[in-house]
Scaffold this motif. Structure first.
Motif, PDB file in Angstrom:
ATOM      1  N   SER A 228       0.891  -1.154   0.000  1.00 13.11           N
ATOM      2  CA  SER A 228       0.000   0.000   0.000  1.00 13.11           C
ATOM      3  C   SER A 228       0.925   1.197   0.000  1.00 13.11           C
ATOM      4  O   SER A 228       1.873   1.239   0.778  1.00 13.11           O
ATOM      5  CB  SER A 228      -0.867   0.015   1.259  1.00 13.11           C
ATOM      6  OG  SER A 228      -1.680  -1.124   1.302  1.00 13.11           O
ATOM      7  N   VAL A 229       0.665   2.156  -0.853  1.00 15.94           N
ATOM      8  CA  VAL A 229       1.642   3.225  -1.021  1.00 15.94           C
ATOM      9  C   VAL A 229       1.087   4.581  -0.620  1.00 15.94           C
ATOM     10  O   VAL A 229      -0.126   4.783  -0.561  1.00 15.94           O
ATOM     11  CB  VAL A 229       2.162   3.294  -2.477  1.00 15.94           C
ATOM     12  CG1 VAL A 229       2.819   1.987  -2.877  1.00 15.94           C
ATOM     13  CG2 VAL A 229       1.078   3.682  -3.461  1.00 15.94           C
ATOM     14  N   PHE A 230       2.013   5.480  -0.345  1.00 12.52           N
ATOM     15  CA  PHE A 230       1.702   6.885  -0.123  1.00 12.52           C
ATOM     16  C   PHE A 230       2.462   7.673  -1.170  1.00 12.52           C
ATOM     17  O   PHE A 230       3.676   7.505  -1.317  1.00 12.52           O
ATOM     18  CB  PHE A 230       2.114   7.327   1.286  1.00 12.52           C
ATOM     19  CG  PHE A 230       2.024   8.813   1.493  1.00 12.52           C
ATOM     20  CD1 PHE A 230       0.805   9.474   1.358  1.00 12.52           C
ATOM     21  CD2 PHE A 230       3.144   9.552   1.818  1.00 12.52           C
ATOM     22  CE1 PHE A 230       0.722  10.848   1.534  1.00 12.52           C
ATOM     23  CE2 PHE A 230       3.065  10.918   2.005  1.00 12.52           C
ATOM     24  CZ  PHE A 230       1.851  11.574   1.872  1.00 12.52           C
ATOM     25  N   ARG A 231       1.727   8.493  -1.924  1.00 10.41           N
ATOM     26  CA  ARG A 231       2.338   9.318  -2.970  1.00 10.41           C
ATOM     27  C   ARG A 231       2.138  10.791  -2.632  1.00 10.41           C
ATOM     28  O   ARG A 231       1.054  11.194  -2.223  1.00 10.41           O
ATOM     29  CB  ARG A 231       1.703   9.034  -4.332  1.00 10.41           C
ATOM     30  CG  ARG A 231       2.049   7.680  -4.875  1.00 10.41           C
ATOM     31  CD  ARG A 231       1.437   7.481  -6.249  1.00 10.41           C
ATOM     32  NE  ARG A 231       1.821   6.181  -6.779  1.00 10.41           N
ATOM     33  CZ  ARG A 231       1.193   5.588  -7.778  1.00 10.41           C
ATOM     34  NH1 ARG A 231       0.172   6.174  -8.364  1.00 10.41           N
ATOM     35  NH2 ARG A 231       1.600   4.410  -8.204  1.00 10.41           N
ATOM     36  N   SER A 232       3.204  11.548  -2.869  1.00 11.62           N
ATOM     37  CA  SER A 232       3.133  12.994  -2.676  1.00 11.62           C
ATOM     38  C   SER A 232       4.278  13.635  -3.435  1.00 11.62           C
ATOM     39  O   SER A 232       5.425  13.176  -3.348  1.00 11.62           O
ATOM     40  CB  SER A 232       3.241  13.334  -1.180  1.00 11.62           C
ATOM     41  OG  SER A 232       3.226  14.724  -0.971  1.00 11.62           O
ATOM     42  N   GLU A 233       3.964  14.656  -4.188  1.00 15.05           N
ATOM     43  CA  GLU A 233       4.964  15.464  -4.884  1.00 15.05           C
ATOM     44  C   GLU A 233       5.964  14.632  -5.694  1.00 15.05           C
ATOM     45  O   GLU A 233       7.171  14.847  -5.622  1.00 15.05           O
ATOM     46  CB  GLU A 233       5.711  16.341  -3.883  1.00 15.05           C
ATOM     47  CG  GLU A 233       4.808  17.305  -3.147  1.00 15.05           C
ATOM     48  CD  GLU A 233       5.531  18.136  -2.103  1.00 15.05           C
ATOM     49  OE1 GLU A 233       6.772  18.084  -2.042  1.00 15.05           O
ATOM     50  OE2 GLU A 233       4.844  18.819  -1.351  1.00 15.05           O
ATOM     51  N   GLY A 234       5.471  13.650  -6.451  1.00 13.35           N
ATOM     52  CA  GLY A 234       6.334  12.837  -7.303  1.00 13.35           C
ATOM     53  C   GLY A 234       7.116  11.774  -6.577  1.00 13.35           C
ATOM     54  O   GLY A 234       7.965  11.111  -7.160  1.00 13.35           O
ATOM     55  N   SER A 235       6.842  11.585  -5.303  1.00 13.40           N
ATOM     56  CA  SER A 235       7.495  10.537  -4.512  1.00 13.40           C
ATOM     57  C   SER A 235       6.497   9.428  -4.226  1.00 13.40           C
ATOM     58  O   SER A 235       5.286   9.673  -4.158  1.00 13.40           O
ATOM     59  CB  SER A 235       8.012  11.107  -3.185  1.00 13.40           C
ATOM     60  OG  SER A 235       8.997  12.091  -3.395  1.00 13.40           O
ATOM     61  N   GLN A 236       7.012   8.217  -4.044  1.00 12.53           N
ATOM     62  CA  GLN A 236       6.168   7.084  -3.675  1.00 12.53           C
ATOM     63  C   GLN A 236       6.917   6.233  -2.673  1.00 12.53           C
ATOM     64  O   GLN A 236       8.048   5.813  -2.922  1.00 12.53           O
ATOM     65  CB  GLN A 236       5.819   6.228  -4.888  1.00 12.53           C
ATOM     66  CG  GLN A 236       5.024   4.976  -4.518  1.00 12.53           C
ATOM     67  CD  GLN A 236       4.602   4.180  -5.721  1.00 12.53           C
ATOM     68  OE1 GLN A 236       3.881   4.697  -6.564  1.00 12.53           O
ATOM     69  NE2 GLN A 236       5.042   2.935  -5.803  1.00 12.53           N
ATOM     70  N   VAL A 237       6.277   5.980  -1.520  1.00 11.28           N
ATOM     71  CA  VAL A 237       6.866   5.146  -0.481  1.00 11.28           C
ATOM     72  C   VAL A 237       5.879   4.058  -0.088  1.00 11.28           C
ATOM     73  O   VAL A 237       4.675   4.194  -0.289  1.00 11.28           O
ATOM     74  CB  VAL A 237       7.277   5.982   0.763  1.00 11.28           C
ATOM     75  CG1 VAL A 237       8.414   6.934   0.432  1.00 11.28           C
ATOM     76  CG2 VAL A 237       6.099   6.748   1.332  1.00 11.28           C
ATOM     77  N   GLU A 238       6.424   2.991   0.459  1.00  9.12           N
ATOM     78  CA  GLU A 238       5.623   1.896   1.012  1.00  9.12           C
ATOM     79  C   GLU A 238       5.936   1.799   2.493  1.00  9.12           C
ATOM     80  O   GLU A 238       6.835   1.071   2.890  1.00  9.12           O
ATOM     81  CB  GLU A 238       5.980   0.566   0.351  1.00  9.12           C
ATOM     82  CG  GLU A 238       5.509   0.391  -1.049  1.00  9.12           C
ATOM     83  CD  GLU A 238       5.841  -1.004  -1.586  1.00  9.12           C
ATOM     84  OE1 GLU A 238       5.801  -1.990  -0.816  1.00  9.12           O
ATOM     85  OE2 GLU A 238       6.154  -1.094  -2.778  1.00  9.12           O
ATOM     86  N   PRO A 239       5.222   2.557   3.323  1.00  6.63           N
ATOM     87  CA  PRO A 239       5.505   2.478   4.761  1.00  6.63           C
ATOM     88  C   PRO A 239       5.290   1.059   5.286  1.00  6.63           C
ATOM     89  O   PRO A 239       4.520   0.280   4.729  1.00  6.63           O
ATOM     90  CB  PRO A 239       4.492   3.439   5.374  1.00  6.63           C
ATOM     91  CG  PRO A 239       4.083   4.340   4.259  1.00  6.63           C
ATOM     92  CD  PRO A 239       4.162   3.503   3.023  1.00  6.63           C
ATOM     93  N   ASP A 240       5.967   0.757   6.384  1.00  4.49           N
ATOM     94  CA  ASP A 240       5.778  -0.545   7.014  1.00  4.49           C
ATOM     95  C   ASP A 240       4.339  -0.718   7.465  1.00  4.49           C
ATOM     96  O   ASP A 240       3.779  -1.816   7.415  1.00  4.49           O
ATOM     97  CB  ASP A 240       6.721  -0.710   8.207  1.00  4.49           C
ATOM     98  CG  ASP A 240       8.166  -0.863   7.790  1.00  4.49           C
ATOM     99  OD1 ASP A 240       8.421  -1.463   6.729  1.00  4.49           O
ATOM    100  OD2 ASP A 240       9.049  -0.389   8.527  1.00  4.49           O
TER     101      ASP A 240
END
Length: 179
Positions: free
Chosen positions: A70-82
Motif C-alpha cells: 500500500s503506497v503513499f504518494r506525494s509530490e512525485g514521490s512514492q513510499v511503502e511504509p511498514d
C-alpha cells in the motif's frame, strides 16, 4: 580527467519498470531507495502494532491499517511504509487521490535506519502526516514525530488521538517489543 556523470532523478514511472524481485523500491524526492525483504523480528513488531491499532481504528471509524504494497504518494514521490492508518482507498480514488494517512510507522532496520530517521522523516513532515512513528527495536523506543513539534522518544507508553477519533489510544511500548 574524469567527468562526473549526470544522473536524472528517479520517478514513479521508473518504479513501475523495476523487477518484482522481493525488494521494496521507493522514490523520495528523486532518490531511489531499495530495501531487502524484512526479517521475522521486523514483521513480529508490525504484527503486534497491528493487534493494538486495528480494533481502535475500526471502533473509531478511522479507516484501515495498511501494510507494505500500500503506497503513499506525494509530490512525485512514492513510499511503502511498514504500516499506515488511513481512510479506505478505493479503486476510484487510487493511490494518487487517496487521503493522507493519519499515521505512518517505519520499523528501523540496519538498511533503513538512516533514511527512516532523515529523508523519510523530512518527507513525512513536509507532507503533513499528522503522526509518524519510528520504531527502534534496539533502543526499545517509539519516536513520535509530529509537524511543528519536537520529536518524542517513548520507552514506556505513548498516546495517539487522531482527528476524528472519539477517544485516545494508549500504547504500551513494551508490548511491542516483548519477546
Amino acid at each position: 580527467m574524469a567527468m562526473p556523470v549526470a544522473t536524472r532523478p528517479w520517478t514513479i514511472d521508473d518504479l513501475d519498470r523495476l523487477p518484482d524481485d522481493g525488494n521494496r523500491y521507493e522514490v523520495v524526492r528523486g532518490d531511489l531507495f531499495v530495501t531487502p525483504p524484512p526479517t521475522p523480528d521486523h514483521e513480529t513488531i508490525l504484527s503486534r502494532l497491528t493487534r493494538v491499532l486495528d480494533p481502535y481504528v475500526a471502533r473509531n471509524g478511522l479507516g484501515f491499517v495498511y501494510h507494505p504494497h500500500s503506497v503513499f504518494r506525494s509530490e512525485g514521490s512514492q513510499v511503502e511504509p511498514d504500516l499506515m492508518v488511513r481512510a479506505q482507498v478505493t479503486r476510484e480514488s487510487g493511490w494518487d487521490n487517496a487521503p493522507n494517512p493519519l499515521l505512518i510507522v517505519e520499523v528501523l532496520s540496519p538498511s533503513t535506519r538512516r533514511r527512516d530517521r532523515e529523508q523519510k522523516r523530512v518527507f513525512y513532515v513536509d507532507a503533513e502526516i499528522a503522526d509518524y512513528w519510528i520504531v527502534d527495536a534496539e533502543a526499545r523506543t517509539i519516536t513520535v514525530v509530529r509537524p511543528g513539534e519536537k520529536d518524542v522518544a517513548c520507552a514506556e507508553s505513548l498516546t495517539w488521538h487522531p482527528v476524528g477519533a472519539a477517544e485516545s489510544l494508549d500504547v504500551q511500548v513494551t508490548d511491542v517489543f516483548d519477546d
